[in-house]
Design a protein around this motif. Structure first.
Motif, mmCIF file in Angstrom:
data_model
loop_
_atom_site.group_PDB
_atom_site.id
_atom_site.type_symbol
_atom_site.label_atom_id
_atom_site.label_comp_id
_atom_site.label_asym_id
_atom_site.label_seq_id
_atom_site.Cartn_x
_atom_site.Cartn_y
_atom_site.Cartn_z
ATOM 1 N N PRO A 253 0.808 -1.226 0.000
ATOM 2 C CA PRO A 253 0.000 0.000 0.000
ATOM 3 C C PRO A 253 0.839 1.273 0.000
ATOM 4 O O PRO A 253 0.327 2.340 -0.349
ATOM 5 N N TYR A 254 2.116 1.190 0.386
ATOM 6 C CA TYR A 254 2.945 2.395 0.366
ATOM 7 C C TYR A 254 3.181 2.884 -1.064
ATOM 8 O O TYR A 254 3.567 4.031 -1.269
ATOM 9 N N ALA A 255 2.982 1.992 -2.063
ATOM 10 C CA ALA A 255 2.976 2.451 -3.457
ATOM 11 C C ALA A 255 1.569 2.987 -3.710
ATOM 12 O O ALA A 255 0.736 2.347 -4.356
ATOM 13 N N VAL A 256 1.290 4.173 -3.153
ATOM 14 C CA VAL A 256 -0.082 4.676 -3.079
ATOM 15 C C VAL A 256 -0.723 4.816 -4.457
ATOM 16 O O VAL A 256 -1.854 4.378 -4.679
ATOM 17 N N GLU A 257 0.022 5.434 -5.404
ATOM 18 C CA GLU A 257 -0.556 5.669 -6.726
ATOM 19 C C GLU A 257 -0.870 4.345 -7.421
ATOM 20 O O GLU A 257 -1.916 4.190 -8.042
ATOM 21 N N GLU A 258 0.046 3.382 -7.273
ATOM 22 C CA GLU A 258 -0.178 2.085 -7.907
ATOM 23 C C GLU A 258 -1.394 1.388 -7.287
ATOM 24 O O GLU A 258 -2.239 0.846 -7.986
ATOM 25 N N MET A 259 -1.479 1.461 -5.959
ATOM 26 C CA MET A 259 -2.617 0.799 -5.320
ATOM 27 C C MET A 259 -3.924 1.451 -5.764
ATOM 28 O O MET A 259 -4.903 0.756 -6.062
ATOM 29 N N ALA A 260 -3.939 2.782 -5.834
ATOM 30 C CA ALA A 260 -5.151 3.477 -6.264
ATOM 31 C C ALA A 260 -5.546 3.013 -7.672
ATOM 32 O O ALA A 260 -6.718 2.748 -7.950
ATOM 33 N N GLU A 261 -4.548 2.890 -8.518
ATOM 34 C CA GLU A 261 -4.816 2.477 -9.896
ATOM 35 C C GLU A 261 -5.353 1.041 -9.946
ATOM 36 O O GLU A 261 -6.303 0.741 -10.674
ATOM 37 N N ARG A 262 -4.798 0.141 -9.112
ATOM 38 C CA ARG A 262 -5.240 -1.264 -9.125
ATOM 39 C C ARG A 262 -6.632 -1.422 -8.490
ATOM 40 O O ARG A 262 -7.398 -2.294 -8.868
ATOM 41 N N VAL A 263 -6.940 -0.568 -7.508
ATOM 42 C CA VAL A 263 -8.279 -0.612 -6.906
ATOM 43 C C VAL A 263 -9.312 -0.210 -7.961
ATOM 44 O O VAL A 263 -10.375 -0.825 -8.084
ATOM 45 N N LYS A 264 -8.961 0.822 -8.764
ATOM 46 C CA LYS A 264 -9.864 1.228 -9.848
ATOM 47 C C LYS A 264 -10.050 0.071 -10.831
ATOM 48 O O LYS A 264 -11.162 -0.221 -11.259
ATOM 49 N N ALA A 265 -8.938 -0.583 -11.162
ATOM 50 C CA ALA A 265 -9.018 -1.713 -12.101
ATOM 51 C C ALA A 265 -9.869 -2.838 -11.507
ATOM 52 O O ALA A 265 -10.659 -3.476 -12.220
ATOM 53 N N ALA A 266 -9.732 -3.067 -10.215
ATOM 54 C CA ALA A 266 -10.518 -4.122 -9.554
ATOM 55 C C ALA A 266 -12.007 -3.791 -9.636
ATOM 56 O O ALA A 266 -12.838 -4.650 -9.941
ATOM 57 N N HIS A 267 -12.320 -2.510 -9.395
ATOM 58 C CA HIS A 267 -13.725 -2.089 -9.459
ATOM 59 C C HIS A 267 -14.269 -2.264 -10.884
ATOM 60 O O HIS A 267 -15.392 -2.755 -11.074
ATOM 61 N N GLU A 268 -13.441 -1.881 -11.878
ATOM 62 C CA GLU A 268 -13.893 -2.017 -13.266
ATOM 63 C C GLU A 268 -14.107 -3.486 -13.626
ATOM 64 O O GLU A 268 -15.073 -3.839 -14.289
ATOM 65 N N PHE A 269 -13.189 -4.355 -13.152
ATOM 66 C CA PHE A 269 -13.362 -5.789 -13.395
ATOM 67 C C PHE A 269 -14.673 -6.279 -12.769
ATOM 68 O O PHE A 269 -15.462 -6.988 -13.402
ATOM 69 N N ALA A 270 -14.890 -5.881 -11.513
ATOM 70 C CA ALA A 270 -16.083 -6.355 -10.807
ATOM 71 C C ALA A 270 -17.344 -5.972 -11.553
ATOM 72 O O ALA A 270 -18.296 -6.751 -11.627
ATOM 73 N N ARG A 271 -17.365 -4.759 -12.137
ATOM 74 C CA ARG A 271 -18.590 -4.282 -12.770
ATOM 75 C C ARG A 271 -18.663 -4.630 -14.256
ATOM 76 O O ARG A 271 -19.653 -4.305 -14.907
ATOM 77 N N SER A 272 -17.613 -5.249 -14.808
ATOM 78 C CA SER A 272 -17.652 -5.597 -16.231
ATOM 79 C C SER A 272 -18.597 -6.786 -16.436
ATOM 80 O O SER A 272 -18.864 -7.538 -15.494
ATOM 81 N N PRO A 273 -19.120 -6.964 -17.660
ATOM 82 C CA PRO A 273 -20.130 -8.018 -17.898
ATOM 83 C C PRO A 273 -19.660 -9.394 -17.438
ATOM 84 O O PRO A 273 -20.423 -10.153 -16.854
ATOM 85 N N GLU A 274 -18.398 -9.711 -17.681
ATOM 86 C CA GLU A 274 -17.906 -11.038 -17.301
ATOM 87 C C GLU A 274 -17.241 -11.035 -15.936
ATOM 88 O O GLU A 274 -16.592 -12.008 -15.556
ATOM 89 N N GLY A 275 -17.368 -9.951 -15.210
ATOM 90 C CA GLY A 275 -16.628 -9.798 -13.954
ATOM 91 C C GLY A 275 -17.269 -10.519 -12.777
ATOM 92 O O GLY A 275 -18.273 -11.223 -12.914
ATOM 93 N N SER A 276 -16.649 -10.342 -11.608
ATOM 94 C CA SER A 276 -17.193 -10.874 -10.347
ATOM 95 C C SER A 276 -16.472 -10.150 -9.224
ATOM 96 O O SER A 276 -15.727 -9.202 -9.466
ATOM 97 N N VAL A 277 -16.667 -10.579 -8.005
ATOM 98 C CA VAL A 277 -16.005 -9.940 -6.869
ATOM 99 C C VAL A 277 -14.494 -9.923 -7.119
ATOM 100 O O VAL A 277 -13.927 -10.881 -7.653
ATOM 101 N N ALA A 278 -13.856 -8.791 -6.776
ATOM 102 C CA ALA A 278 -12.416 -8.650 -6.982
ATOM 103 C C ALA A 278 -11.729 -8.393 -5.648
ATOM 104 O O ALA A 278 -12.289 -7.729 -4.768
#
Lengths: 627, 180
Positions: A520-545
């Protein structure tokens, strides 16, 4: 003061099992025979367990109970004892493991905080029916106040519901003695017995005269008896009758128990005006207030509140015009009294219906007037300097500022300081509430991002079923597991990861397709991956991330980063972003300008705040200063 | 020479991380060395994360570890921000010692934190203040001998010498104050 005789013979012997003051390894200093040990209440309970020959002791950490198992471990080491001890994955597991040892005929105990009993309650209620074989003591620590809990629930009321007896100690010394009494009671009546200390007993320190440690073994053998241990409802009906009979017998026994002390009959010359019935630490408080004030009000001390010795209580009631009942945290004794017309307590409303019975409250109840006003409250607790959780919460705020953040139980509940914890219900509820939030919003077509934030130990304890449920119900949320490798809030107890459990593998094994582990100390990277996780979760083929934010607890491993920082005063716009969303104790407001500066004495140079200024006013120090 | 005698209600207050629980164990251990009964109330849990921490020490035949507000004989405030909280517990004849460099009426202020820093042992501020208080009020606190013995017993090896020096430094400064 006690004899100072030194038992020299012992000094030459290797550490043994049955010595009252066994040599602690190298005997750094001659110890007196039966030298009193200055023990925490929880340490006194641990000593009682080892003096009583408990062979299996289990627990899940939780304030104020944690030090019981820690002390069992420490004393086991100090005295080289052979006892099976474990930090279990949760309280239900702890309960069952210890119970089974008792079913084999061994003495066993399990320790937990009061809300832990909610988790173990299914087992407790059933075990009350089946009964036990070897002595089985369930130590449940209540937290009137509350100081460090989500409820002020009364385990004695729970015990009424579960139909098991309770011993209620008033001091560390009495807690140690009651452990022995609890084992005997449990074995005599073949029933689980609850020892119920409160915070003020668990965390009081007092000298305790050691008694011999019982290293003796009881042979363990499970005797099959399906009508009892695998009882179907027909047999359960029989067992319920048996349980009722046990409780009647125990109540009878309690009428004459030395754990209850009635004053001599003061009614010889007619009824006394006021009498007091008290149990647990409330008794200790009223005793001290009376001592300070020279009061001699008749006082019935109850050490066995469930089942209440009704004849003893009735006799006391008949000797007084009014009886004040002082108990914590609720009204477990009062509610058992059949005729309460002359009884004043929490149930009747004469005693405050919540909170601790502190000396101030008790003095006021005794008509001694109100205490002087309390001093100002202290600062609110905050995450430690260098804590990885702070970095993770900052990253979450950056990634999904509009999200609902469902939080959980642990240090990271303090993420509320960073506006990144919106709920805190109970162990594991981050994931399950997040699922509920998701379904409720989806019904309205609302795409609100939803994040569950849970610690590693809490994930093992109660998070797994919730995550599995997300998979089977098409729940499109992000679960962030804050993995600091320990149970930090309670003082760094081990987790299953210490024995090789790998969170990422477990999560993948459940069937989660988006799992990433990062620092988590790589704050910008974590923020970016959390966004990607959210996008995956909400994508048509997605699921909990799932994102695993992995960084060791700063108390055990302070950050290795070394980035001294300063605030460029003219660039600071006093926007308070860092104050609101980083909440670092080393960033402080300058009163005169409303701007922010670094408290260089507090700062540990971890450099995290470089990510917390939208204006870029926090920068690495240019004077080259290094720690 | 005056020695510890009678009932004593002592309160140690400050913030998480200032070594209050350790200090309470030192006092309690020393009381026990002197053959007296002692009960201590410690703060554990959430408050230790930088929040207010209080320890109560009761010397004598008490049953509860809690000191009633308005009855403390001695208060040690390890942080200037907690002086008022500590004073709320003080009894009519009680005495308050605080770590800090400002003057507070009715409080013996001594910059224990500064003294500990100047000794290059900042963590020892708790024992500096205890040394100062114990030397000032030998009738209310255990003897230096008993306290030093307990410090030896309870300190982890790397901190033992620093803890001893910190206590001795505080005690010496109290002596100088009396000589003024």
């Amino acid at each position: 003061m006690q004899e100072l005789q030194i038992q020299r013979e012992q000094a030459d012997l290797p550490p043994g099992k049955n010595w009252p003051c066994a040599a602690n390894g190298g005997l750094s200093r001659m110890r007196r025979v039966n030298e009193p040990l200055l023990l925490l209440g929880n340490g006194a309970i641990a000593r009682g367990l080892l003096e009583s020959g408990a062979e299996v002791v289990t627990a899940y950490p939780g304030t104020p109970s944690t030090e019981i198992l820690e002390e069992v471990l420490r004393q086991r080491r100090e005295h080289d004892l052979d006892v099976t001890v474990q930090w279990s994955v949760n309280e239900k597991v702890a309960f069952d493991v210890a119970l089974a040892a008792s079913l084999c005929g061994k003495r066993a105990a399990t320790a937990m905080k009061q809300v832990g009993l909610n988790v173990a309650s299914d087992s407790l209620l059933s075990a009350a029916y089946t009964g036990v074989v070897g002595g089985f003591v369930v130590i449940v620590c209540d937290d009137p106040g509350p100081h460090s809990s989500q409820t002020e629930q009364d385990t004695r009321l729970f015990s009424l519901f579960a139909k098991v007896p309770v011993l209620d100690p008033s001091s560390p010394r009495e807690a140690r003695d009651m452990v022995a009494a609890a084992f005997e009671l449990s074995e005599r009546h073949r029933i689980p017995v609850i020892l119920r200390p409160t915070t003020r007993v668990c965390h009081a320190r007092q000298s305790v005269e050691p008694r011999p440690l019982d290293g003796g073994r009881r042979r363990g053998l499970f005797k099959k008896d399906p009508t009892r241990w695998a009882a179907t409802p027909r047999f359960r009906h029989e067992l319920h009758g048996e349980l009722n009979a046990k409780l009647d017998a125990i109540r009878e026994e309690f009428e004459a128990s030395p754990l209850n002390t009635a004053p001599p009959n003061s009614a010889e010359n007619g009824k006394a005006k006021l009498g007091i019935i008290a149990s647990g630490h409330a008794w200790a408080v009223v005793k001290d207030v009376m001592r300070d004030e020279g009061l001699t009000t008749p006082l019935l001390k109850v050490g066995t509140p469930v089942p209440l010795p009704l004849d003893t209580v009735q006799r006391f009631l008949e000797q007084h015009e009014h009886v004040l009942v002082l108990e914590e945290p609720d009204f477990a004794m009062e509610i058992q009294i059949p005729d309460r017309t002359r009884v004043q307590g929490r149930l009747s409303g004469h005693v405050p219906r919540r909170g601790e019975l502190t000396p101030e409250v008790v003095a006021e109840l005794l008509g001694l007037g109100a205490a002087p006003a309390p001093g100002p409250p202290g600062p609110p607790p905050r995450l430690c300097l260098g804590c990885g959780h702070r970095a993770a919460f900052l990253a979450l705020r950056k990634a999904l500022p509009r999200a609902i953040y469902a939080g959980d139980i642990g240090c990271y509940t303090l993420g509320v300081n960073q506006r990144a914890v919106d709920t805190c219900l109970d162990m594991g509820a981050s994931i399950t509430l997040a699922e509920g939030f998701f379904h409720a919003h989806r019904r309205d077509g609302n795409k609100m991002p939803i994040v569950a934030v849970i610690g590693d130990s809490t994930f093992f304890h109660a998070g797994l079923p919730g995550l599995l449920n997300c998979l089977s119900t098409d729940t499109r949320i992000v679960v962030v597991i804050l993995d600091n490798g320990t149970v930090a809030m309670t003082g760094a107890q081990p987790t299953p990861a210490d024995s090789g459990a790998d969170i990422e593998q477990i999560v993948r094994g459940l069937g989660v397709r988006f799992v990433e582990t990062l620092d988590p100390y790589a704050v910008e990277e974590m923020a970016e991956r959390v966004k990607a996780a959210h996008e995956f979760a909400r994508s048509p083929e997605g699921s909990v991330a799932v994102i695993v934010a992995k960084r060791p607890c700063a108390l055990l491993h302070p950050p290795i980063e070394n980035v001294p920082v300063e605030v460029i005063e003219e660039d600071c716009t006093a926007c308070d972003y860092c104050i609101r969303f980083l909440a670092c104790p080393a960033l402080v407001k300058i009163e005169a300008t409303d701007k922010v500066e670094v408290d260089t004495e507090a700062c540990i140079d971890c450099g995290l705040c470089l990510f917390a200024c939208p204006q870029g006013a926090i920068v690495p120090r240019t004077d080259g200063a290094q720690r | 020479m005056t020695v510890l005698d009678g009932d004593v209600r002592l309160v140690l207050c400050g913030l998480g991380g200032q070594g209050i629980v350790f200090l309470s164990r030192v006092v309690a251990g020393a009381v026990l060395e002197e053959g007296r009964e002692v009960l201590v109330a410690e703060t554990h849990g959430m408050a230790q994360r930088g929040g207010a921490v209080e320890a109560h020490v009761k010397i004598g035949a008490f049953e509860s570890s809690l000191v009633r507000r308005g009855s403390a004989d001695v208060v040690l405030a390890l942080d200037a921000s907690r002086i008022d909280a500590g004073r709320a517990l003080l009894g009519p004849d009680g005495v308050c010692f605080a770590s800090g460099d400002r003057d507070v009426p009715g409080v013996f202020c001594y910059d224990a934190a500064g003294a500990a820093r100047s000794m290059d042992f900042p963590r020892g501020a708790n024992l500096v203040l205890l040394g100062y208080a114990a030397a000032s009020r030998p009738d209310r606190l255990p003897s230096a001998e008993a306290i030093l013995q307990t410090i030896d017993r309870l300190s982890p090896e790397p901190a033992r010498d620093g803890n001893r020096r910190a206590f001795a430094h505080g005690a010496q400064r109290a002596g100088q104050r009396d000589d003024d």
